[in-house]
Structure formats: structure tokens, C-alpha cells
Design a protein around this motif. Structure first.
Motif, mmCIF file in Angstrom:
data_model
loop_
_atom_site.group_PDB
_atom_site.id
_atom_site.type_symbol
_atom_site.label_atom_id
_atom_site.label_comp_id
_atom_site.label_asym_id
_atom_site.label_seq_id
_atom_site.Cartn_x
_atom_site.Cartn_y
_atom_site.Cartn_z
ATOM 1 N N SER A 90 0.821 -1.225 0.000
ATOM 2 C CA SER A 90 0.000 0.000 0.000
ATOM 3 C C SER A 90 0.852 1.272 0.000
ATOM 4 O O SER A 90 0.334 2.358 -0.261
ATOM 5 C CB SER A 90 -0.931 0.004 1.216
ATOM 6 N N GLU A 91 2.128 1.127 0.296
ATOM 7 C CA GLU A 91 3.009 2.301 0.351
ATOM 8 C C GLU A 91 3.708 2.577 -0.988
ATOM 9 O O GLU A 91 4.508 3.497 -1.088
ATOM 10 C CB GLU A 91 4.087 2.079 1.425
ATOM 11 N N VAL A 92 3.370 1.771 -1.999
ATOM 12 C CA VAL A 92 4.104 1.836 -3.273
ATOM 13 C C VAL A 92 3.157 2.190 -4.399
ATOM 14 O O VAL A 92 2.004 1.764 -4.399
ATOM 15 C CB VAL A 92 4.763 0.459 -3.553
ATOM 16 N N GLU A 93 3.636 2.978 -5.349
ATOM 17 C CA GLU A 93 2.827 3.238 -6.540
ATOM 18 C C GLU A 93 3.710 3.362 -7.771
ATOM 19 O O GLU A 93 4.938 3.552 -7.665
ATOM 20 C CB GLU A 93 1.964 4.484 -6.365
ATOM 21 N N ILE A 94 3.073 3.227 -8.929
ATOM 22 C CA ILE A 94 3.802 3.345 -10.196
ATOM 23 C C ILE A 94 4.510 4.696 -10.237
ATOM 24 O O ILE A 94 3.931 5.720 -9.883
ATOM 25 C CB ILE A 94 2.830 3.218 -11.388
ATOM 26 N N GLY A 95 5.740 4.666 -10.664
ATOM 27 C CA GLY A 95 6.521 5.900 -10.755
ATOM 28 C C GLY A 95 7.488 6.080 -9.608
ATOM 29 O O GLY A 95 8.398 6.921 -9.693
ATOM 30 N N ASP A 96 7.308 5.310 -8.541
ATOM 31 C CA ASP A 96 8.260 5.422 -7.420
ATOM 32 C C ASP A 96 9.653 4.991 -7.858
ATOM 33 O O ASP A 96 9.804 3.985 -8.577
ATOM 34 C CB ASP A 96 7.825 4.521 -6.256
ATOM 35 N N ASP A 97 10.642 5.727 -7.414
ATOM 36 C CA ASP A 97 12.033 5.349 -7.665
ATOM 37 C C ASP A 97 12.600 4.610 -6.471
ATOM 38 O O ASP A 97 12.323 4.971 -5.322
ATOM 39 C CB ASP A 97 12.892 6.590 -7.916
ATOM 40 N N LEU A 98 13.401 3.599 -6.733
ATOM 41 C CA LEU A 98 14.175 2.989 -5.656
ATOM 42 C C LEU A 98 15.372 3.908 -5.390
ATOM 43 O O LEU A 98 15.875 4.547 -6.324
ATOM 44 C CB LEU A 98 14.687 1.604 -6.068
ATOM 45 N N THR A 151 7.107 0.111 -12.100
ATOM 46 C CA THR A 151 6.438 0.345 -13.384
ATOM 47 C C THR A 151 5.055 -0.270 -13.464
ATOM 48 O O THR A 151 4.303 0.029 -14.390
ATOM 49 C CB THR A 151 7.287 -0.195 -14.543
ATOM 50 N N ASP A 152 4.711 -1.138 -12.524
ATOM 51 C CA ASP A 152 3.359 -1.696 -12.528
ATOM 52 C C ASP A 152 3.070 -2.275 -11.145
ATOM 53 O O ASP A 152 4.003 -2.657 -10.414
ATOM 54 C CB ASP A 152 3.219 -2.790 -13.602
ATOM 55 N N THR A 153 1.809 -2.308 -10.811
ATOM 56 C CA THR A 153 1.395 -2.880 -9.526
ATOM 57 C C THR A 153 0.147 -3.741 -9.740
ATOM 58 O O THR A 153 -0.654 -3.463 -10.620
ATOM 59 C CB THR A 153 1.044 -1.767 -8.507
ATOM 60 N N ASP A 154 0.028 -4.763 -8.921
ATOM 61 C CA ASP A 154 -1.154 -5.636 -8.995
ATOM 62 C C ASP A 154 -1.697 -5.806 -7.579
ATOM 63 O O ASP A 154 -1.108 -6.533 -6.765
ATOM 64 C CB ASP A 154 -0.761 -6.991 -9.597
ATOM 65 N N ASP A 155 -2.797 -5.122 -7.303
ATOM 66 C CA ASP A 155 -3.272 -5.103 -5.915
ATOM 67 C C ASP A 155 -3.955 -6.400 -5.504
ATOM 68 O O ASP A 155 -4.277 -6.581 -4.337
ATOM 69 C CB ASP A 155 -4.161 -3.884 -5.649
ATOM 70 N N ASN A 203 -0.394 -8.297 -4.626
ATOM 71 C CA ASN A 203 0.660 -7.502 -3.972
ATOM 72 C C ASN A 203 1.985 -7.567 -4.720
ATOM 73 O O ASN A 203 3.054 -7.403 -4.133
ATOM 74 C CB ASN A 203 0.887 -7.930 -2.524
ATOM 75 N N LEU A 204 1.907 -7.836 -6.019
ATOM 76 C CA LEU A 204 3.124 -7.879 -6.831
ATOM 77 C C LEU A 204 3.392 -6.513 -7.458
ATOM 78 O O LEU A 204 2.456 -5.804 -7.853
ATOM 79 C CB LEU A 204 2.995 -8.916 -7.942
ATOM 80 N N VAL A 205 4.653 -6.168 -7.559
ATOM 81 C CA VAL A 205 5.039 -4.966 -8.294
ATOM 82 C C VAL A 205 6.077 -5.357 -9.332
ATOM 83 O O VAL A 205 6.846 -6.306 -9.141
ATOM 84 C CB VAL A 205 5.621 -3.863 -7.375
ATOM 85 N N GLU A 206 6.060 -4.627 -10.446
ATOM 86 C CA GLU A 206 7.106 -4.795 -11.452
ATOM 87 C C GLU A 206 8.065 -3.629 -11.350
ATOM 88 O O GLU A 206 7.649 -2.483 -11.172
ATOM 89 C CB GLU A 206 6.505 -4.838 -12.863
ATOM 90 N N THR A 210 14.359 -6.165 -15.465
ATOM 91 C CA THR A 210 13.078 -6.020 -14.769
ATOM 92 C C THR A 210 13.033 -7.048 -13.650
ATOM 93 O O THR A 210 13.763 -8.046 -13.670
ATOM 94 C CB THR A 210 11.879 -6.255 -15.712
ATOM 95 N N ALA A 211 12.189 -6.788 -12.686
ATOM 96 C CA ALA A 211 11.970 -7.764 -11.623
ATOM 97 C C ALA A 211 10.498 -7.727 -11.230
ATOM 98 O O ALA A 211 9.841 -6.689 -11.339
ATOM 99 C CB ALA A 211 12.840 -7.457 -10.412
ATOM 100 N N VAL A 212 10.020 -8.866 -10.797
ATOM 101 C CA VAL A 212 8.683 -8.941 -10.205
ATOM 102 C C VAL A 212 8.881 -9.271 -8.731
ATOM 103 O O VAL A 212 9.570 -10.245 -8.389
ATOM 104 C CB VAL A 212 7.818 -10.022 -10.889
#
Lengths: 230, 138
Positions: free
Chosen positions: B8-16, B104-108, B111-114, B131-133
Motif C-alpha cells: 500500500s506504500e508503493v505506486e507506479i513511478g516510485d524510484d528505488l 512500473t506496474d502494480t497488482d493489488d 501484492n506484486l510490483v514490477e 526487470t523484476a517482479v
């Protein structure tokens, strides 16, 4: 309906159509970007892109239909190709059956003059990309073999360039009287839009209109790398 | 309960957060020994030059391991489901390399993010993309 970012409409107040003319998706062997993720990224980051062109390596993707994504995200998504020649890599816009029958897109040593001539005959538009790059760029080959006829436009801004490459491209293009366009050459999602092409006072909704606009020559390369990466 | 980055703390566009990992000759040598990945091109600048490289190069498996470490540092408690890298150019030992990543992508539902991943060489070249999932905590 086309979307326009507020912060960049302030920065580029008079821009009419901005397209990233050089991107790769998972259809390319070294591409890792899903096309829908490009769209999500552009929307989330509010990039001032009106669309992008998928220029897959050594092929033309005539299967994928991106119209649902165009509608969902308000973007123009076009398809082209990046082929490999004896003078480096060349983007070909407006690929059609005539061109697909004219040469083998998978050949990595295509004679560039043939590619330029056949593209012209087929009504397409061919232009060398990242010309300032060693080995795969046009101007590296000019140093060894001299200039060729038929080149009128090159990619002067490429999102994957290292310092010095784009400067060389721009300087050589100016010296030789070539027009310049920009593309990100993105292979992953987060690099789309690093460089792009501004078509002022124009509307481009399909590849035919893009080819027409490129032939007309009223465009310029722009870099947004610093804004996006910061 | 495990503490870490929640989906819930992550969204598309966030930078590591960018990372500048240690790829000194001693660090690379230690990695190669631990991984039983012993080749002169990783361990000896002169030997690498004889093979046509500008100097000793960072092994691909080390690059991938460093990217995985960056992911776990950003998201402790996460699980890397897949990581896919494309090696576009050499990364030199004893140089400064910079690792970047972005969501670059999220699946709620899962709870997976790309993630996009990249390693930039000291001269600005992109040496590695990928890329990583990643599965994040609920």
C-alpha cells in the motif's frame, strides 16, 4: 482525447504534438517494456508525450493491435522498425507490404543505400538512429568510408547516448545539412520520453501522417532526460 | 510480524534509492571466490585487457546479485519472484557504477510490483537493464 501535462504545458507552451519516435517493447529481443506499462508510466508521470513509435529490432510487428490502449490512455501508438545496415542502425517509418518484400528485415548487414532507396520507393521514411555512436552509428562509418547519398534526416538526440554522442550527432548533422529528430531508444518502461520529437502546429494520429510530417520536415528534437530522471 | 515496505506504500513511478555498490577488485575477487566463479577477466586487469576488455569486468551474476540486494534494501521482507537482466555493455572493476530502479506496474490482487532496473557505468553507458517482479508485504 489527448492529455496534456500542466507542468510541462507551462514549460513547452507552444508545443502541439510530441512523439517519442524510438522505443522498444518486449517484442524486441533485448526489450523489457510492456506497451501498456509505457502508457501507465506516461500517465502517472504526466509526461508531455502525445504518443510513441515502437521500433522493434530487425522486424515489423504487424500483429499487435494497440488501439484499445490508445483509447484507454489517450495516446497515439504507432509501429515502425529498426533495421541494421552496413552504415549502422536505421529507423524505418511507414513499413508496408512493398517494403517487407523489398528486403529481409532480419539481415544485420543490409546495404544502407538500398534501404534508403527502397523505403523511398515504398512511400516510407528511413533515417539513421544514434548516428554518433561507435560501431552502430552512421557517422562512425562516415569516418571510415565517407558519406553516402540519400540521407536527409538523422536522430540527433537519443535517450541512450553517452556524453559526447549526441553532440557529435548534432554537429555532424548541421555540417551535412541533415534534419534531426529525437527518440528515447527505451528498452525499459522508465526511460520513455527521455528524448522525443516536437511537431509544432501539427496533428499526427497515424503512421501515414507521421511519415508525411517527417517528409515535410517541420519538427525538432527535444530532450527531457533531466526533467524526467530528476 | 515482519517489518518492511508494504504494498500500500508503493505506486507506479516510485524510484528505488540509487545505490553505488562496491566493485573494487577486492570486492569482486571475494564474490568470485564465494561463487566459485573464477575467471581471469574478473580478477586481473591485465588478463582482461588481453581478452580485449578495457580492464577487469564485473561478472554478470554479481550484477544481478547487486540488483537483488538493492531491491531487498528498498523493500525488506519482500520476495523477488523473478529477475531478468540484459547485459548491454561491460561494467569495469574499480570503477563507480550506479544502480537505479523504478516501479512500473502494480497488482493489488497479488501484492506484486514490477520494477525497472539499470546499472549505469562510470562513463554514462547503461551496462545492464532489467526487470523484476517482487512480492511486497500486505
Amino acid at each position: 482525447m489527448k492529455r496534456r501535462s500542466l507542468y510541462l504545458s507551462f514549460t513547452f507552451a507552444d508545443i502541439r504534438m510530441i512523439l517519442d519516435l524510438h522505443t522498444h517493447s518486449v517484442k524486441s529481443d533485448d526489450g523489457r517494456a510492456k506497451v501498456e506499462n509505457y502508457c501507465k508510466w506516461i500517465q502517472k508521470k504526466e509526461l508531455p508525450l502525445d504518443g510513441f513509435v515502437l521500433t522493434e529490432h530487425r522486424q515489423f510487428d504487424d500483429q499487435s493491435d494497440y488501439r484499445p490502449l490508445e483509447d484507454a490512455y489517450g495516446l497515439t501508438i504507432m509501429k515502425a522498425s529498426e533495421v541494421e545496415t552496413d552504415y549502422g542502425h536505421v529507423l524505418v517509418f511507414g513499413v508496408n507490404d512493398d517494403l517487407l518484400n523489398a528486403f529481409d528485415f532480419t539481415n544485420v548487414r543490409l546495404p544502407i543505400e538500398m534501404v534508403l532507396e527502397e523505403s523511398s520507393k515504398a512511400g516510407a521514411f528511413a533515417a539513421p538512429c544514434h548516428p554518433g555512436r561507435k560501431r552502430v552509428g552512421l557517422f562512425a562509418h562516415y569516418e571510415e568510408k565517407g558519406p553516402i547519398q540519400g540521407v536527409h534526416t538523422v536522430e540527433t538526440l537519443n535517450g541512450g547516448s553517452i556524453p559526447g554522442e549526441d553532440e557529435l550527432s548534432s554537429n555532424m548533422a548541421e555540417t551535412l545539412g541533415y534534419r534531426g529528430f529525437g527518440g528515447s531508444d527505451s528498452h525499459v518502461v522508465s526511460r520513455i520520453g527521455y528524448c522525443a520529437t516536437n511537431f509544432p502546429n501539427q496533428r499526427i494520429d497515424d503512421i501515414g501522417q507521421l511519415v508525411g510530417a517527417l517528409k515535410a520536415g517541420d519538427f525538432s528534437a527535444i530532450s527531457m532526460k533531466e526533467q524526467i530522471s530528476s | 510480524m515482519t517489518e518492511g515496505l508494504k504494498f500500500s506504500e508503493v505506486e507506479i513511478g516510485d524510484d528505488l534509492p540509487e545505490e553505488v555498490p562496491d566493485v573494487s577488485l577486492s570486492s569482486v575477487t571475494a564474490f568470485c571466490k564465494a561463487a566459485s566463479h573464477i575467471f581471469d577477466r574478473f580478477l586481473d586487469h591485465e588478463a582482461a585487457q588481453k581478452e580485449g576488455f578495457p580492464g577487469a569486468i564485473v561478472p554478470g551474476i554479481m550484477s544481478q546479485g547487486l540488483l537483488a540486494a538493492m531491491i531487498h534494501k528498498w523493500a525488506p521482507g519482500s520476495s523477488i519472484r523473478s529477475i531478468d537482466t540484459v547485459f548491454r555493455g561491460s561494467l569495469l572493476v574499480d570503477s563507480q557504477i550506479t544502480m537505479t530502479g523504478a516501479v512500473t506496474d502494480t497488482d493489488d490482487e497479488s501484492n506484486l510490483v514490477e520494477l525497472d532496473l539499470a546499472i549505469i557505468a562510470e562513463d554514462g553507458r547503461t551496462g545492464v537493464i532489467g526487470t523484476a517482479v517482487v512480492q511486497l508485504l500486505e
